[in-house]
Scaffold this active site. Structure first.
Site, PDB file in Angstrom:
ATOM      1  N   LEU A   4       0.838  -1.192   0.000  1.00 28.44           N
ATOM      2  CA  LEU A   4       0.000   0.000   0.000  1.00 28.44           C
ATOM      3  C   LEU A   4       0.881   1.252   0.000  1.00 28.44           C
ATOM      4  CD1 LEU A   4      -2.600  -1.175   2.675  1.00 28.44           C
ATOM      5  CD2 LEU A   4      -3.009  -0.934   0.213  1.00 28.44           C
ATOM      6  N   PRO A   5       0.312   2.412  -0.344  1.00 32.22           N
ATOM      7  CA  PRO A   5       1.088   3.654  -0.280  1.00 32.22           C
ATOM      8  C   PRO A   5       1.597   3.915   1.140  1.00 32.22           C
ATOM      9  CG  PRO A   5      -0.937   3.987  -1.532  1.00 32.22           C
ATOM     10  CD  PRO A   5      -1.044   2.618  -0.908  1.00 32.22           C
ATOM     11  N   GLY A   8       6.916   2.479   2.572  1.00 29.62           N
ATOM     12  CA  GLY A   8       8.374   2.459   2.434  1.00 29.62           C
ATOM     13  C   GLY A   8       8.882   1.746   1.194  1.00 29.62           C
ATOM     14  N   ARG A 160      -6.875   8.080  -0.007  1.00 27.06           N
ATOM     15  CA  ARG A 160      -6.286   7.292  -1.084  1.00 27.06           C
ATOM     16  C   ARG A 160      -5.876   5.908  -0.582  1.00 27.06           C
ATOM     17  NH1 ARG A 160      -0.732   8.910  -4.193  1.00 27.06           N
ATOM     18  NH2 ARG A 160      -1.809  10.934  -4.370  1.00 27.06           N
ATOM     19  N   ARG A 223      40.184   9.299   5.835  1.00 26.75           N
ATOM     20  CA  ARG A 223      41.450   8.582   5.695  1.00 26.75           C
ATOM     21  C   ARG A 223      42.292   8.825   6.948  1.00 26.75           C
ATOM     22  NH1 ARG A 223      44.348  10.088   0.167  1.00 26.75           N
ATOM     23  NH2 ARG A 223      45.892   8.666   1.088  1.00 26.75           N
ATOM     24  N   HIS A 224      43.286   8.008   7.123  1.00 29.35           N
ATOM     25  CA  HIS A 224      44.230   8.200   8.230  1.00 29.35           C
ATOM     26  C   HIS A 224      44.961   9.536   8.071  1.00 29.35           C
ATOM     27  CE1 HIS A 224      47.403   7.378   5.312  1.00 29.35           C
ATOM     28  NE2 HIS A 224      46.646   6.371   4.890  1.00 29.35           N
ATOM     29  N   ASN A 230      53.408   8.507   3.150  1.00 26.95           N
ATOM     30  CA  ASN A 230      52.782   9.579   2.356  1.00 26.95           C
ATOM     31  C   ASN A 230      53.779  10.693   2.072  1.00 26.95           C
ATOM     32  OD1 ASN A 230      49.759   9.155   4.252  1.00 26.95           O
ATOM     33  ND2 ASN A 230      50.133   8.475   2.157  1.00 26.95           N
ATOM     34  N   ARG A 312      49.028   3.254  10.597  1.00 31.00           N
ATOM     35  CA  ARG A 312      48.629   4.645  10.345  1.00 31.00           C
ATOM     36  C   ARG A 312      47.139   4.875  10.602  1.00 31.00           C
ATOM     37  NH1 ARG A 312      49.926   1.982   5.655  1.00 31.00           N
ATOM     38  NH2 ARG A 312      48.547   2.091   3.823  1.00 31.00           N
ATOM     39  N   GLU A 335      44.195  -1.021   3.409  1.00 32.53           N
ATOM     40  CA  GLU A 335      44.401  -0.443   2.092  1.00 32.53           C
ATOM     41  C   GLU A 335      44.548  -1.534   1.040  1.00 32.53           C
ATOM     42  OE1 GLU A 335      43.926   1.539  -0.153  1.00 32.53           O
ATOM     43  OE2 GLU A 335      45.299   3.244   0.154  1.00 32.53           O
ATOM     44  N   HIS A 403      41.540   4.124   4.303  1.00 35.46           N
ATOM     45  CA  HIS A 403      42.601   4.466   3.365  1.00 35.46           C
ATOM     46  C   HIS A 403      41.954   4.945   2.067  1.00 35.46           C
ATOM     47  CE1 HIS A 403      45.455   2.329   6.053  1.00 35.46           C
ATOM     48  NE2 HIS A 403      44.387   1.589   6.294  1.00 35.46           N
TER      49      HIS A 403
END
Length: 472
Positions: A4-5, A8, A160, A223-224, A230, A312, A335, A403
């Site tokens: 039904l309407p 969900g 409705r 991210r770390h 890096n 990390r 990662e 990561h």
């Protein structure tokens, strides 16, 4: 879909389509209501049609013919997508609430596709009155009632629903007698009934539907902090954080604590500013999954902090108080493993392995690094599947410290991105993303770390984009 309407259905279909597309199974939703609202040469202009409750009355023959035509045209479009296009899954989003309508649907499918095409009926039912009231209020901001008086609109919508209820036949006896697969969801996941689930994709859908809820919560992704690798430009590895990375970790802890308190205050404000009858601007009463105690106080939500097994990531979450946050380390968040290229820079890969470099540049999504343990983005999607299902199942807040590849894949799921966008998303160090699941989708905000002020600042109108360096 069946139901039904205001049960969900569209909420469920959008989440299911997003999940299946994320798993790389081409999926589209075909919404009958959207076709009904769009003018076509065969149908009158929807602006000139009365689409109040009387439009859905079976005694309104003209409207009944229009609704039937919309449903069959939409089904034909779905079958074209599956049989003539590249589609794997098509979802017919409509009430399909009568047995006769479902018989007509099955007849057309078998006429066009034979018996090889698997069909799964998915019904959404609501027996929780508070949840049903929430769903109905949410409809007031939809296309059928936009800008209308909320009291009048709610009254019309309930009329409705009452019309549909007269002819409504739930899934069950007929489908079981005829060995037809179906899933029946009650209160959007509180209870799930599965019958004769057959086929890989149906099984994937069933597994996913068992594991989500409507509880309001925050999901944070970052991210770390900056690591020593890096700084030197190396990929992979298991290095420690740099001094700047430690600074980021401390700011992250303070900001999340601030955001947690602010979220609780907003929920309390929402609780005290809901009305019945509804007033202009109201869309839903307090969430039935998040109610105050006897002292009109909201419960304290647990907050999980998940990291990978790499140093990390663990060090980025080291300043969270174990008494206030439930911290876990999981290998699924590691990662992407670069195989024999772990610890190299991209420039050294281009020099030492030019053929592999070219292959990856051509198709990062399907590329897999050579050597023991080497992975690609499809491997990351596969190992993050249990993480996604757990995030959908749990009702707690969660921060995931991951990561680059992990952040890309997680954001691709929650934002419903296309497959060609996944492997090239720009997710730099120093960005923090917040996602709040809502009945209409996912609210998304992005925050950028300011090293000088040691704080995060929201980026207005932020949109995820492609990374300028397409090899990262």
């Amino acid at each position: 879909m069946v139901g039904l309407p205001a049960r969900g259905k569209s909420y469920i279909t959008k989440k299911l389509a997003r999940y299946l597309n994320w798993l790389q199974h081409d999926t589209r939703i075909f919404n009958v209501g959207e076709r009904r609202r769009v003018s076509t040469p065969e149908m009158p202009d929807p602006e000139s049609m009365d689409q109040t409750a009387s439009f859905f009355d079976p005694s309104n023959k003209r409207a009944a013919l229009i609704r039937e035509q919309c449903a069959m045209d939409t089904l034909d479009e779905l079958l074209d997508y599956i049989l003539e296009g590249n589609g794997s899954v098509g979802i017919l989003d409509a009430t399909n609430s009568t047995l006769e309508r479902r018989k007509v649907i099955m007849k057309k499918i078998r006429e066009r596709a034979g018996h090889e095409l698997n069909v799964l009926f998915l019904e959404s039912r609501c027996v929780d009155e508070n949840l049903l009231e929430s769903n109905m209020r949410l409809k007031l901001s939809g296309p059928d009632y936009k800008d209308q008086d909320p009291v009048t609109a709610l009254e019309d919508f309930k009329k409705r629903v009452a019309i549909y209820e007269k002819a409504y036949v739930p899934l069950g006896e007929y489908e079981e007698k005829n060995n037809m697969p179906y899933i029946q969801m009650i209160d959007v996941g509180r209870k799930v009934i599965s019958h004769q689930i057959r086929g890989f994709l149906s099984a994937q859908a069933n597994y996913y539907l068992l594991n989500f809820n409507l509880a309001p919560r925050m999901i944070w992704i970052t991210r770390h902090g900056l690591s020593m690798d890096n700084v030197s430009g190396k990929i992979g590895g298991d290095s420690d954080l740099s001094s700047e990375g430690i600074q980021y970790a401390k700011t992250l802890t303070k900001f999340i604590e601030h955001a947690r308190r602010e979220w609780d205050m907003k929920q309390l404000h929402k609780l005290t500013h809901s009305h019945f009858p509804p007033q202009p601007g109201d869309t839903t009463p307090p969430n039935p999954h998040y109610q105050p105690n006897d002292n009109n106080e909201l419960p304290q939500k647990s907050f999980c902090v998940w990291t990978s097994m790499l140093k990390r990531s663990i060090q980025t979450a080291q300043f969270f108080d174990d008494e206030e946050y439930d911290s876990k380390q999981m290998r699924m968040l590691d990662e992407l493993n670069a195989g024999i290229m772990e610890g190299l820079t991209y420039s050294s890969i281009a020099e030492a392995h030019p053929a592999e470099y070219a292959l990856r540049k051509k198709d990062k999504l399907h590329y897999r690094y050579p050597g023991p343990g080497g992975e690609g983005y499809l491997d990351i999607i596969n190992r993050l599947r249990p993480v996604i299902v757990e995030l959908e199942r749990m009702e707690d807040h969660c921060l995931l410290v991951g990561h680059r590849s992990v952040a890309r894949v997680l954001l691709a799921y929650f934002r419903g991105l296309k497959r060609e966008e996944v492997a090239d998303l720009d997710v730099p160090i120093g960005m923090l993303y917040c996602l709040e699941p809502k009945p209409y989708g996912v609210d998304f905000k992005a925050y950028k770390w300011d090293k000088n002020t040691e704080w995060f600042y929201e980026q207005p109108n932020f949109q995820l984009k492609r990374a300028e360096d397409d090899m990262q």
